[in-house]
Design an enzyme around this catalytic site. Structure first.
Site, PDB file in Angstrom:
ATOM      1  N   ALA A 175     -11.891   1.222 -20.523  1.00 27.80           N
ATOM      2  CA  ALA A 175     -10.581   0.887 -19.966  1.00 27.80           C
ATOM      3  C   ALA A 175     -10.012   2.020 -19.113  1.00 27.80           C
ATOM      4  O   ALA A 175      -8.844   1.967 -18.720  1.00 27.80           O
ATOM      5  CB  ALA A 175      -9.610   0.541 -21.092  1.00 27.80           C
ATOM      6  N   ASP A 176     -10.823   3.017 -18.811  1.00 29.92           N
ATOM      7  CA  ASP A 176     -10.354   4.171 -18.052  1.00 29.92           C
ATOM      8  C   ASP A 176      -9.994   3.767 -16.621  1.00 29.92           C
ATOM      9  O   ASP A 176     -10.790   3.125 -15.923  1.00 29.92           O
ATOM     10  CB  ASP A 176     -11.446   5.241 -18.025  1.00 29.92           C
ATOM     11  CG  ASP A 176     -10.995   6.492 -17.306  1.00 29.92           C
ATOM     12  OD1 ASP A 176     -10.252   7.275 -17.906  1.00 29.92           O
ATOM     13  OD2 ASP A 176     -11.378   6.665 -16.131  1.00 29.92           O
ATOM     14  N   VAL A 177      -8.809   4.164 -16.201  1.00 30.78           N
ATOM     15  CA  VAL A 177      -8.325   3.793 -14.868  1.00 30.78           C
ATOM     16  C   VAL A 177      -9.196   4.437 -13.787  1.00 30.78           C
ATOM     17  O   VAL A 177      -9.499   3.812 -12.759  1.00 30.78           O
ATOM     18  CB  VAL A 177      -6.848   4.202 -14.697  1.00 30.78           C
ATOM     19  CG1 VAL A 177      -6.385   3.989 -13.260  1.00 30.78           C
ATOM     20  CG2 VAL A 177      -5.967   3.415 -15.656  1.00 30.78           C
TER      21      VAL A 177
END
Length: 301
Positions: free
Chosen positions: A255-257
């Protein structure tokens, strides 16, 4: 002092290592406070037991790092071994990444990262408390602001070492932070919740309930479950720590931007990819998800 102990050490380098690629990563923000870099030479303080060593790391040749202890000779062979071990872990020198390169060269997405990243290792954070704090500090804010907060935290609660006209810092110990309250961190511009999380982590480590050795003895799934059960640590922070401190190669902060934006850029998308799209892209990355993520982050800066 034992004059038979030298103030210099040579650390062998593996194949697929490039000093410039790793130093470029280390210099990605001007507010980094845990080391300095000048002319591809890194200066850092290492805390080994009660001793503090100002060390410099440079690239002697293609096969060796030169490590110099500037302020004191480590007269204890155990300290020399710990210094060398820290550096090998920091640069991930023990890992054979040839299989990752073979996979990445055939992968249409990762192949686009190799020119910029060739020889890059996952630069780690060997100290568990530092890794956990950095993960918490970086939650839901941009990288520049995260570095600013870390600098404030270190300069308020860390240990200062003066050497050759420069100030170097030792990261705050969990023993010290465990004794604080959130109001003690009020001068740092981070949320009260983050202050609470960091103090709680320090207290868990001070009590011995949370240790690096304990987590490394687990499977990645067990270690992730243990971390996310702690207040303030979600899947992103857990996988960040699993990747950069505990060195699980399958850690994957999906889920890392930054990961999403890198994929969006390389795929020339007009929106961020969905989790399902990332999982599909990541199928060939099996057992190398952490290196794939790290290389994709470098697309952005």
């Amino acid at each position: 002092m034992n004059q038979g102990i030298q103030a210099e050490m040579l650390i062998p380098l593996p194949e697929l290592f490039d000093m410039k690629a790793n130093v470029d990563y280390l210099t990605r923000d001007k507010n980094e406070c845990m080391y300095t870099v000048e002319h591809h030479t890194i200066t850092k303080v290492l805390a080994i037991g009660q001793e503090r060593y100002v060390i410099q790391i440079s690239h002697k040749d293609d096969s060796q790092l030169l490590v110099q202890c500037l302020d004191a000779r480590p007269t204890d062979s155990l300290h020399r071994n710990e210094i060398a071990s820290y550096i090998r872990e920091w640069f991930d020198l023990e890992r054979n990444i040839q299989p990752f390169y073979e996979m990445a060269e055939a992968d249409p997405l990762l192949n686009k990262t190799l020119n910029k990243c060739y020889g890059l290792r996952i630069m780690g954070i060997p100290d568990l408390f530092e890794a956990l704090c950095w993960g918490v500090i970086g939650q839901q804010i941009n990288l520049a602001f995260a570095y600013s907060l870390k600098k404030q935290f270190v300069e308020q609660f860390g240990e200062k070492i003066e050497w050759d006209g420069q100030t170097h810092w030792v990261f705050p110990t969990y023993e010290r932070i465990a004794q604080l309250t959130p109001s003690d961190l009020a001068g740092i511009k981070m949320t009260t919740k983050k202050s609470e999380y960091i103090i709680n982590l320090a207290q868990l480590m001070a009590s011995g309930e949370l240790t690096k050795e304990q987590l490394k003895s687990m499977s990645m799934q067990e270690a992730e479950h243990t971390l996310v059960s702690i207040r303030g640590i979600g899947p992103w922070t857990a996988n960040y720590v699993l990747m950069r401190c505990l060195r699980f190669p399958t850690a994957f902060p999906i889920a890392d931007v930054g990961l999403m934006n890198a994929i969006k850029t390389l795929q020339e998308m007009d929106r961020k990819p969905t989790k399902e799209e990332i999982l599909t892209l990541a199928l060939p990355w099996k057992n190398w998800e952490s290196y794939a993520t790290f290389y994709l982050w470098r697309v952005l800066y």
